[in-house]
Write a protein that holds these residues in place. Structure first.
Motif, short mmCIF file in Angstrom:
data_model
loop_
_atom_site.label_atom_id
_atom_site.label_comp_id
_atom_site.label_asym_id
_atom_site.label_seq_id
_atom_site.Cartn_x
_atom_site.Cartn_y
_atom_site.Cartn_z
N CYS A 53 0.80 -1.23 0.00
CA CYS A 53 0.00 0.00 0.00
C CYS A 53 0.84 1.28 0.00
N CYS A 56 1.45 3.76 -3.03
CA CYS A 56 0.45 4.73 -3.46
C CYS A 56 -0.01 5.65 -2.33
N LEU A 70 -4.56 7.71 4.12
CA LEU A 70 -5.25 6.71 4.95
C LEU A 70 -5.16 7.12 6.42
N LEU A 83 -15.05 -0.50 5.79
CA LEU A 83 -13.63 -0.42 5.48
C LEU A 83 -13.14 -1.74 4.88
N VAL A 86 -14.01 -1.84 1.22
CA VAL A 86 -13.18 -0.98 0.37
C VAL A 86 -11.88 -1.70 0.03
N ILE A 87 -11.24 -2.30 1.04
CA ILE A 87 -9.94 -2.93 0.80
C ILE A 87 -10.13 -4.25 0.04
N THR A 94 -10.76 2.67 -10.42
CA THR A 94 -9.70 3.54 -9.92
C THR A 94 -8.46 2.68 -9.72
N MET A 96 -7.27 1.88 -7.08
CA MET A 96 -7.44 1.07 -5.87
C MET A 96 -7.99 -0.29 -6.27
N LEU A 107 -4.66 -11.07 -0.81
CA LEU A 107 -4.74 -11.05 0.65
C LEU A 107 -5.91 -11.88 1.20
C1 HEC Z 1 -1.91 1.60 -7.17
C2 HEC Z 1 -2.18 2.52 -6.12
C3 HEC Z 1 -2.87 1.99 -4.86
C4 HEC Z 1 -2.46 0.97 -4.06
C5 HEC Z 1 -1.26 0.07 -4.24
C6 HEC Z 1 -3.39 0.91 -2.97
N1 HEC Z 1 -4.34 1.87 -3.11
FE1 HEC Z 1 -5.85 2.27 -1.81
N2 HEC Z 1 -6.53 3.71 -3.04
C7 HEC Z 1 -5.94 4.11 -4.22
C8 HEC Z 1 -6.76 5.14 -4.83
C9 HEC Z 1 -6.47 5.86 -6.14
C10 HEC Z 1 -7.87 5.33 -3.98
C11 HEC Z 1 -9.05 6.30 -4.16
C12 HEC Z 1 -10.11 5.58 -4.92
C13 HEC Z 1 -11.30 6.48 -5.13
O1 HEC Z 1 -11.18 7.37 -5.97
O2 HEC Z 1 -12.28 6.28 -4.42
C14 HEC Z 1 -7.68 4.42 -2.85
C15 HEC Z 1 -8.55 4.33 -1.79
C16 HEC Z 1 -8.34 3.56 -0.66
C17 HEC Z 1 -9.16 3.58 0.52
C18 HEC Z 1 -10.39 4.44 0.74
C19 HEC Z 1 -9.92 5.79 1.20
C20 HEC Z 1 -11.07 6.71 1.51
O3 HEC Z 1 -10.77 7.74 2.15
O4 HEC Z 1 -12.19 6.44 1.09
C21 HEC Z 1 -8.63 2.70 1.42
C22 HEC Z 1 -9.12 2.37 2.80
C23 HEC Z 1 -7.46 2.13 0.78
N3 HEC Z 1 -7.30 2.68 -0.46
C24 HEC Z 1 -6.65 1.17 1.37
C25 HEC Z 1 -5.60 0.56 0.72
C26 HEC Z 1 -4.83 -0.51 1.28
C27 HEC Z 1 -5.03 -1.12 2.66
C28 HEC Z 1 -3.89 -0.85 0.35
C29 HEC Z 1 -2.86 -1.96 0.44
C30 HEC Z 1 -3.38 -3.29 0.57
C31 HEC Z 1 -4.07 0.03 -0.79
N4 HEC Z 1 -5.11 0.87 -0.53
C32 HEC Z 1 -3.29 0.00 -1.93
C33 HEC Z 1 -4.77 3.64 -4.75
C34 HEC Z 1 -4.06 2.56 -4.25
#
Ligand code: HEC
Ligand code: HEC
Ligand code: HEC
Length: 432
Positions: A53, A56, A70, A83, A86-87, A94, A96, A107
């Motif tokens: 994570c 990014c 985060l 939560l 989302v994960i 996106t 994510m 995972l």
């Molecule tokens: C390649 C880039 C990337 C990676 C790697 C990534 N994320 Fe994200 N994540 C994003 C993006 C971009 C968003 C926003 C998505 C949206 O527009 O809603 C996001 C959103 C989230 C959110 C929601 C945040 C909110 O305020 O709503 C969570 C929680 C989250 N990520 C957790 C994780 C976790 C835990 C990991 C590792 C397992 C992870 N992310 C890995 C790019 C990434």
């Protein structure tokens, strides 16, 4: 008859004391067990966070570029199930990705729960320490410039305009992970390989770029690049062998941003790991050359060179490779500290002697101006012992598990009481 009452009374007394002790210690034990579980969960989660994570969301959950933070009250207050979803499932369309095994990610349930523990209960400073300690601190977005000459050369190839445009896309969007000339980095595999040209169809490559590679940091580019741009990049991957050598240069090394905190960390790390060989003030000892003198700084003008030599060591000498013991930031902290000597470094250093620095044993420790104890072997690693930040150490936990004590104690008390009662009764019978 009176003895019988006494026996009954004592048996009840023993029983109630045992029960009382059990009840007294049980809540503390349970709280401790819960804290232990959480601590373990958070430290497992921190490693996952570093690997999957941080690239990014930032080393301390601060968010990078368009990726949200985060480290936010909103997420700490979010209910567990939301939560989790989302994960586990990601956010459609996106970067994510979906992370749960059920949704094609890498995972399992327990791992996602440990990440939630990091997000909701963990201490981000300590998480950052883990990320840095593992050398996974993300770098600022990196791009490189391709020379006009090279672009013209590429444009002269068949379909050259498309290739040239793809090279520019690559130089801004992809080089940070896939490296100079598509040769790969520690973050992502090479794209300039025979294997990709031969084994992957254009359609497969298009899918990888458009939708990303689930379970890796490879983002979906559909939102950022047009279908034409994606098509061009795919063409580039398929014809990489036709490009001039070194068309896409190495991204520039990131300069060390020197802060007071970094210098302080560097000073401490130097004292702990380097001083015993290189001298407390870098003046050199019998074991290792001086670092605090002009010739040294004249040889090593670039930070990158110092980072390299400290991380890799000097093979065949006593100079260890520190790269596997210290994180990237820690090595940078030491380099910043060494650089702070540069303005005042003498032309020739006077090496430190004696005092536990390999000097002859008859030399008294205080004969050396800068005698310093040898004991500081351990390099300070950033991995925090207290990832929850609760500050509670289990040192005060009772040594004996009171459940076990009660389980053994209560039946034993019963058996003893019965035996005593029976022998008293026998004794009375005999005397009657
Ligand atoms: C390649 C880039 C990337 C990676 C790697 C990534 N994320 Fe994200 N994540 C994003 C993006 C971009 C968003 C926003 C998505 C949206 O527009 O809603 C996001 C959103 C989230 C959110 C929601 C945040 C909110 O305020 O709503 C969570 C929680 C989250 N990520 C957790 C994780 C976790 C835990 C990991 C590792 C397992 C992870 N992310 C890995 C790019 C990434
Ligand atoms: C944040 C880092 C990152 C960025 C930026 C990135 N990639 Fe990737 N890419 C990866 C990772 C990780 C993989 C998975 C393969 C691996 O293990 O290295 C991957 C895989 C791929 C694959 C599939 C390779 C295969 O073996 O099937 C292609 C194609 C690809 N990337 C193209 C691109 C292109 C084109 C760009 C720029 C538009 C880009 N990537 C930007 C990290 C990245
Ligand atoms: C066990 C002893 C030892 C320790 C500990 C040690 N070094 Fe060294 N170091 C050496 C020796 C010996 C050399 C000379 C190697 C050679 O002959 O080129 C050296 C060389 C170097 C050089 C290159 C000097 C030059 O003039 O070329 C640098 C820079 C350096 N060490 C930095 C460090 C730093 C920073 C640390 C702590 C993180 C450290 N060393 C810890 C023994 C040590």
């Amino acid at each position: 008859m009176r003895q019988h009452y006494l026996i009954g009374f004592f048996a009840a007394l023993v029983l109630s004391i045992a029960l009382g002790l059990y009840m007294f210690f049980e809540p503390a034990r349970q709280a401790q067990a819960q804290l232990d579980l959480l601590t373990q969960q958070v430290s497992e989660g921190q490693e996952l966070y570093a690997e999957d994570c941080a690239v990014c969301h930032g080393a301390a959950g601060e968010g990078l570029g368009a990726t949200p933070a985060l480290d936010s009250e909103g997420l700490r207050a979010m209910d567990f199930d939301t939560l989790y979803k989302v994960i586990a499932r990601g956010r459609y369309d996106t970067a994510m990705a979906a992370w749960s095994v059920t949704d094609g990610g890498p995972l399992n349930d327990a791992q996602i729960e440990s990440l939630i523990a990091v997000i909701q209960q963990g201490d981000w400073l300590s998480t950052r320490g883990v990320v840095v300690g593992l050398g996974l601190e993300p770098r600022a977005p990196i791009s490189v410039t391709v020379t006009n000459e090279t672009l013209l050369q590429i444009a002269a190839l068949p379909d050259g305009e498309r290739l040239a445009s793809a090279v520019q896309t690559y130089a801004t969007e992809c080089v940070a992970c896939h490296g100079a000339n598509g040769q790969g980095t520690s973050l992502a595999s090479a794209l300039n390989t025979e294997a990709l040209r031969v084994d992957r169809s254009a359609a497969q490559l298009t899918t990888a770029v458009t939708s990303g590679v689930a379970g890796t940091v490879m983002p979906a580019w559909a939102g950022t690049l047009t279908p034409e741009q994606i098509g061009d990049v795919v063409l580039l991957i398929q014809r990489w062998d036709e490009l001039p050598a070194n068309a896409i240069p190495e991204p520039p090394a990131r300069p060390i941003i020197v802060t007071e905190a970094l210098l302080a960390a560097g000073e401490q790390l130097y004292a702990a790991s380097c001083a015993r060989c290189h001298g407390t003030e870098g003046q050199g000892t019998r074991r290792a050359p001086a670092l605090n003198e002009q010739p040294f700084f004249e040889t090593y003008t670039a930070d990158a060179a110092l980072i390299q030599i400290i991380s890799q060591g000097v093979p065949g000498t006593a100079m260890p490779a520190w790269g596997d013991r210290l994180g990237e930031t820690e090595v940078e902290a030491i380099v910043a500290y060494l650089r702070s000597w540069e303005p005042t470094a003498p032309a020739v250093a006077v090496p430190q002697t004696g005092g536990g620095f390999g000097g002859p044993p008859w030399q008294r420790a205080n004969a050396a101006p800068n005698a310093q104890p040898l004991a500081q072997e351990q390099p300070q690693t950033a991995t925090a012992a207290d990832p929850v930040g609760a500050g509670a150490s289990p040192a005060s936990a009772p040594v004996v598990d009171w459940r076990i004590a009660a389980l053994i104690g209560i039946p034993t008390a019963f058996v003893l009481a019965t035996l005593v009662g029976a022998s008293l009764a026998l004794w009375k019978l005999r005397n009657a």
